[in-house]
Design an enzyme around this catalytic site. Sequence first.
Site, PDB file in Angstrom:
ATOM      1  N   PRO A   2       0.838  -1.208   0.000  1.00 23.79           N
ATOM      2  CG  PRO A   2      -0.382  -1.328   1.981  1.00 23.79           C
ATOM      3  CD  PRO A   2       0.660  -2.026   1.191  1.00 23.79           C
ATOM      4  CD  GLU A   3       3.449   3.598  -3.975  1.00 23.06           C
ATOM      5  OE1 GLU A   3       3.471   4.845  -4.061  1.00 23.06           O
ATOM      6  OE2 GLU A   3       4.064   2.861  -4.762  1.00 23.06           O
TER       7      GLU A   3
END
Length: 279
Positions: A2-3
């Site tokens: 996840p960014e």
Amino acid sequence: MPELPEVETVRLGLEPFMTGKTVRKITTHREGLRVPFPEGLARLQGRKIDKLTRRAKYLLVHLGSDILIIHLGMSGRITAMANLKNHKRAKHDHFILDLEGDGGIVFNDPRRFGLVLMVAEKDMAHHEAFKSLGPEPLSKEFTGKILHARLKGKKVPIKIALLDQRVVAGIGNIYDCEALFGAGIAPQRLAGDLSAKECDVLVKCIKDVLAKAIKAGGSSLKDYRKADGELGYFQYGFKVYDREGEICPRCAAEIKKAPLIQRITQGGRSTFFCVRCQK
Ligand SMILES: [Zn+2]
């Protein structure tokens, strides 16, 4: 992994579910994830969640004078459950927060690169994880001028420099590639060689790709809440990321024989870019 936009989407999804609720019980099902779970978690039981914020890719649950910090790592997922009583613990459900009423949140992390930390609010700025973090990319503090100053003298490619969390917090590989494409800057350029004007454009593009991804995430929030909390990249249309061999969309609008998106490796990660319009 996840960014920042995915973490922000999780935060936006959890915010109405958690804010103002009292923590009834905290349950851990193993020693820890990347590091052991913090000692003294039990003291958070009975406290009210004041707010949910984010710093870089960390979710911050504010509980009175303490902050519970959650990082999703590579594979972490947080699911908001309307009714925890009916929840059958799944494999890799490692951390469960029971809230007042019947609901709660479940942190599931198969690869266990995630983190759960606890820090007193007053010590937050000096905490190991936060003390050297650069500015939030979406904040007013992050400007072309600031970026230009931070890149000064750096003899590493700009692609690598943007991944350095001390330069700017929370930029990962995907949005790094997309922002450089947007700005028309070649990923191999030395960071210290970027002009003030290029830094202005780059900052604008970083904010733009992140904001658009968060917006796209927002539209998937409904599913996120009702379903299994799956983190995805929300059908966000990447222009170069993971598009090796496809025609460059910007050049295609300008010339007949547009070049193909190329992939190179920088610092062990893939970089996707266009040789023609990124200089
Ligand atoms: Zn191009």
